[in-house]
Each structure stands twice: as structure tokens, then as C-alpha cells.
Design a protein around this motif. Structure first.
Motif, PDB file in Angstrom:
ATOM      1  N   TYR A  80       0.812  -1.218   0.000  1.00  0.00           N
ATOM      2  CA  TYR A  80       0.000   0.000   0.000  1.00  0.00           C
ATOM      3  C   TYR A  80       0.842   1.262   0.000  1.00  0.00           C
ATOM      4  N   ASN A  81       2.141   1.093  -0.228  1.00  0.00           N
ATOM      5  CA  ASN A  81       3.061   2.223  -0.369  1.00  0.00           C
ATOM      6  C   ASN A  81       3.073   3.156   0.828  1.00  0.00           C
ATOM      7  N   PHE A  82       3.123   2.575   2.002  1.00  0.00           N
ATOM      8  CA  PHE A  82       3.273   3.341   3.224  1.00  0.00           C
ATOM      9  C   PHE A  82       4.703   3.232   3.738  1.00  0.00           C
ATOM     10  N   ILE A  83       5.167   4.284   4.371  1.00  0.00           N
ATOM     11  CA  ILE A  83       6.360   4.230   5.201  1.00  0.00           C
ATOM     12  C   ILE A  83       5.877   3.885   6.602  1.00  0.00           C
ATOM     13  N   VAL A  84       6.547   2.942   7.266  1.00  0.00           N
ATOM     14  CA  VAL A  84       6.111   2.537   8.599  1.00  0.00           C
ATOM     15  C   VAL A  84       6.878   3.316   9.666  1.00  0.00           C
ATOM     16  N   SER A  85       6.144   3.871  10.609  1.00  0.00           N
ATOM     17  CA  SER A  85       6.735   4.500  11.778  1.00  0.00           C
ATOM     18  C   SER A  85       6.405   3.614  12.982  1.00  0.00           C
ATOM     19  N   TRP A  86       7.425   2.932  13.516  1.00  0.00           N
ATOM     20  CA  TRP A  86       7.220   2.010  14.625  1.00  0.00           C
ATOM     21  C   TRP A  86       7.255   2.762  15.947  1.00  0.00           C
ATOM     22  N   VAL A  87       6.298   2.488  16.811  1.00  0.00           N
ATOM     23  CA  VAL A  87       6.251   3.089  18.141  1.00  0.00           C
ATOM     24  C   VAL A  87       6.327   1.946  19.155  1.00  0.00           C
ATOM     25  N   VAL A  88       7.393   1.899  19.929  1.00  0.00           N
ATOM     26  CA  VAL A  88       7.584   0.814  20.898  1.00  0.00           C
ATOM     27  C   VAL A  88       6.874   1.177  22.203  1.00  0.00           C
TER      28      VAL A  88
END
Length: 260
Positions: A80-88
Motif C-alpha cells: 500500500y506504499n506506506f512508510i512505517v513508523s514504529w512506536v515501541v
């Protein structure tokens, strides 16, 4: 969606007029456009970015459920052409983060318990299921087979997880229950000899195959359902204000077997 594109092109006689490399080029363009259009139709907290809650920043172990989930979310995001921003985040109450508009997606391996439902977020379709179990050292197999064998012994759980519910409801008086906020801390205590067992599930794909989650350093015992006769299913928690995200996630789950 790609199929609809191809049907439309064929209807107008364009696909049949192309041969060899031209047809391949067209297919590549359509696949790329499909991902772009699909991503553009989904509204996230930050355009083009999928903000995802996880409990581990950089999982590397092949037996780690957070690694399986991260790969799965990455595949979804690529399509889906997203950049993922991971939040721990800690696991406990992580399921509230989507309804509080802090993340688009909670991917902390949340079981779909009714008391975890909150206004402003929706559970996805399930992507795996679990059965409760205890993890012990191989050399202790002759000592333990059931939670009742742990009177006077120490059993560790992660706070807020289904394992804690299970231990609290099944453990007889005398079992010493210790809680931590992460599996990393839990296994560190186990490795240091401070725990006699860990309460963690056995994981299964939706079609019933066991997902390997341990090496030969532990043995699983006391398998059972948290609620007898009911599958304990894991879901993603999706922010309702992330328009069309729940539909995309469910469609992805329906056609993409977990784990990859």
C-alpha cells in the motif's frame, strides 16, 4: 483491483494489442498504480505514513512473535506504499492507543477480548490463534506437567497479557507469580534461574499449524484453551479515523497467510 484494471483494458482491446515486453511493462505499471491508488485512499494520522505500535524495537529472533508480526505489517505497507513508523510501547493497554489517536495500527499481538474493545478503534479479522501453555527447562520435564505442580515455585508472566489472566484464574494458592512488562525481562529472569516456568502461549496459524516459537532450550507443557472450547484469536487494533484502513487490513489478512 489489478484484475479490474485488466478487465477494463481488455474490454477496450488494449491488452490484446500488446505482446511480449509491452504487456509485461503494462502489468508492472498497473501493479504500481494499484498500490499507489490504494494507499492514497487510506487516510492515516500522517499522510503516507503508517504509525504502528509494537512491543519490540528491533526483534531478530526467528521464534519471536513480534518479528513475525513486523514482517507481516511491512508486507502490508509495501503493498500500500506506506512508510512505517514504529512506536515501541509496553503491552499493557496498548490496545487503547488506536482509539486515542496515537497510532493507526496496534500490532502488539492483542487477543480479541471483549473488554479490550474501545470506541474509536476496531478489531481486524484474526491472523493467528493461541493456546495457553507453560514453558519449562527440558531437565524439569519429570517434575512438572500442570500448573498445580508449581506450588512453592515461581512462574513468570507479562503484565496485561492473556497469560496473566490464565495464571490468575488457574494457579492454586502457593504458586508464586511474578510479572514483568516485557518478554525480554521475563526470559532474562528465566535464564538467570529466577523463574521455574514462563506462562506463554503456543502459537498457531489459522489453519491449525503450530508456529515454531522456541528452540530445544524450553519445553511446553499444560496446553489448554483460556476459555474451554473457544479459540483465543489475535487481531490488529485499527484506528477508526484512519479511513479505509480496516478494510485494507482485513483484505490483506484474507489473502495473506500468517506468518509469511
Amino acid at each position: 483491483m489489478i484484475l479490474r484494471f485488466l478487465i477494463a483494458y481488455k474490454h477496450f482491446g488494449l491488452v490484446n494489442s500488446l505482446v511480449g515486453s509491452r504487456r509485461i511493462i503494462l502489468l508492472c505499471i498497473l501493479i504500481t498504480l494499484n498500490g499507489c491508488f490504494a494507499g492514497e485512499n487510506i487516510e492515516t494520522i500522517r499522510p503516507g505514513i503508517l504509525t504502528v505500535a509494537v512491543t519490540s524495537g528491533a526483534p531478530t529472533g526467528e521464534y519471536d512473535s513480534q518479528l513475525w508480526i513486523r514482517r507481516y505489517v511491512e508486507r502490508f505497507s509495501e503493498e500500500y506504499n506506506f512508510i512505517v513508523s514504529w512506536v515501541v510501547v509496553p503491552f499493557y493497554e496498548s490496545w487503547l492507543l488506536a482509539s486515542n489517536d496515537e497510532v493507526d495500527l496496534v500490532a502488539t499481538n492483542v487477543a480479541s477480548f471483549s473488554d479490550r474493545v474501545s470506541a474509536g478503534a476496531t478489531f481486524s479479522a484474526p491472523f493467528l490463534f493461541e493456546r495457553r501453555a507453560l514453558r519449562i527447562r527440558p531437565e524439569d520435564q519429570d517434575l512438572y506437567s500442570h500448573i498445580n505442580d508449581f506450588i512453592g515455585k515461581r512462574v513468570g508472566v507479562v503484565s496485561g497479557m492473556a497469560a496473566e489472566r490464565d495464571i490468575n484464574s488457574r494457579a492454586p494458592d502457593g504458586v508464586i507469580v511474578r510479572t514483568t512488562d516485557t518478554f525480554v525481562k521475563l526470559y532474562a529472569e528465566f535464564d538467570a534461574g529466577e523463574l521455574d516456568a514462563i506462562a506463554e502461549a503456543e502459537y498457531y496459524s489459522l489453519d491449525g499449524d503450530v508456529i515454531p516459537s522456541h528452540g530445544d532450550d524450553v519445553v511446553l507443557i499444560d496446553h489448554h484453551d483460556l476459555n474451554p472450547g473457544q479459540r483465543e484469536e489475535s487481531v490488529f487494533v485499527v484506528r477508526d479515523s484512519s479511513t479505509k484502513l480496516i478494510e485494507a487490513v482485513n483484505e490483506f489478512i484474507a489473502r495473506t497467510r500468517f506468518p509469511l
